[in-house]
Scaffold this active site. Sequence first.
Site, PDB file in Angstrom:
ATOM      1  N   ARG A 138      -6.874  10.331  -0.442  1.00 47.21           N
ATOM      2  CA  ARG A 138      -6.511  10.743  -1.801  1.00 47.21           C
ATOM      3  C   ARG A 138      -7.742  10.808  -2.691  1.00 47.21           C
ATOM      4  NH1 ARG A 138      -3.356   6.408  -3.591  1.00 47.21           N
ATOM      5  NH2 ARG A 138      -3.616   5.303  -1.616  1.00 47.21           N
ATOM      6  N   HIS A 179       0.867  -1.196   0.000  1.00 49.03           N
ATOM      7  CA  HIS A 179       0.000   0.000   0.000  1.00 49.03           C
ATOM      8  C   HIS A 179       0.896   1.235   0.000  1.00 49.03           C
ATOM      9  CE1 HIS A 179      -3.081   2.896   1.111  1.00 49.03           C
ATOM     10  NE2 HIS A 179      -4.000   1.945   1.004  1.00 49.03           N
TER      11      HIS A 179
END
Length: 528
Positions: free
Chosen positions: A324, A301
């Site tokens: 994000r 990740h």
Amino acid sequence: MRHCSRSSLIYFGIGVAAAIFCMSYYHSAHTNIKSHIIAEEFKSMSKSVITVGSGLAGLSAAYEALKAGAPRVHMLDRAPKPGGNSIKASSGINGAPTRFQKAKNITDDDITKFFDDSTRSAGARLSQSQPSGNNVVTELERKTLIERLTSQSAEAVDWLANDIGVDMTTVAQLGGHSVARTHRGTTEPPPGAAIVVALLKKLGADERFTLTSSADVQALTVAEDGAVTGVKYTVDGETRELLGPVVFAAGGFAGDANGLLAKHRPDLAGMPSTNDARPASHGLLADVGAAFVDMDSVQIHPTGFVDPKDPKATYKFLAAEALRGEGGIMLSAEGKRFVNEMERRDVASDTIMALPRAQLGDDVRQWDVTLLLDPGACEATGSHLGFYLFKGLMQKKKVKDLSPAVIAAIDKYAAAVQAGKDDEFGRKTFGHWRLLPDEANREEEVAVGTVTPVTHFTMGGVAFNTKAQVLGQLKEGGELAPIRGVWAAGEITGGIHGDNRLGGSSLLECAVFGRIAGAEAAKSLVDV
């Protein structure tokens, strides 16, 4: 599922007040569950549906088994508290098409688009038959699993909302998705905690359900014909046995740094992780002849928080992908954007890892990346941000107090958002970013934190089919066949995600295949 560390249990709070609220909510459910344990232990030699693991896959299986008429369900978890890694899930659960999308005027999504995004994310591995000894999982079998996952995604979201009572009203777009389809609550705790707590409360109200925590499963018991007949486990220093069909939902092996992870991905040594350290449970399935696929497929990740109080800590809190998706950007150590933040996780992580490493010693593999949220992204992720600020993982700063390079990057990106076009990296969706470029933004506050790539999820695991049956026995011609008496769901399984898992599909696979596994296990018991 995987161990839930003391720090991660706090995670399902939103700041101090919300953390206390969630903890008290959980303890209420757990108290109801505990009230049935003593009586049920005396029934341990009569058949129950047995679930190994207490994350969303195990909980979903338990719920559906009871709904399907199982006389009893006995859940075993080696952790002292239930929830596994599911309780830490932070971005949400995918579903398409759903009524919640329609309410947000997201009308351009369907099962086909979700399927296409998922197969694209799976990469080259999708078209490769993966041998495991003499066993092979074909491209068709992989696509069949993905079809089941995506076609039942809307139903899974509706089930959580309607039957379990979880808020699913916020819908966001995550990296690798072509449309916003990842669901979470608007005001509740982060989605993993909200789902786990609600299911625990439902199960705790049913006297047919038993949860035994701190229970270490030692073996699956097997009949002479190879069928799984139950489990042997230890608790409080005693070895006990349960008889009945088994749903294995004990999670992946990303926390088994010195075991399966080291065996299959020695190149990841020294990487921090979002997983608590613990040995994997895969050997229990291997002992009964299960086949495994994609064991070298491990997700890195791109955003695990670097805690300024302990920057070299090997355990990292995940910086939710929703940060994000709702507009946040990533900046290099030089203060520049370097990637489309909405790329798939593998692409974003590879791009970060091509940058110079942080200078923390040869034994530490970390990078120095800034995650920055403008006021719009902060508001959209308020339930997450409150916790991150409370933990000191992010902090608020006025734009004028940032470095000149970061200010320049903010202005450049804000101008791109204003124009609706990111010529530099091709980002097409900007979430809730609303900060304007140039002097107009200097008194505005943004949230910033340092992140680094982390080992997060294992795409590889036990081979299984669309009925969640564990595969291992060979038919004529080398085709895999089910091992009777055992099903699997969640991160313990392999074959769905290929090279990369889309954000939001972890909770989804737990719900979809956990429910299938529970219903099938109950059917095998009821039909006897």
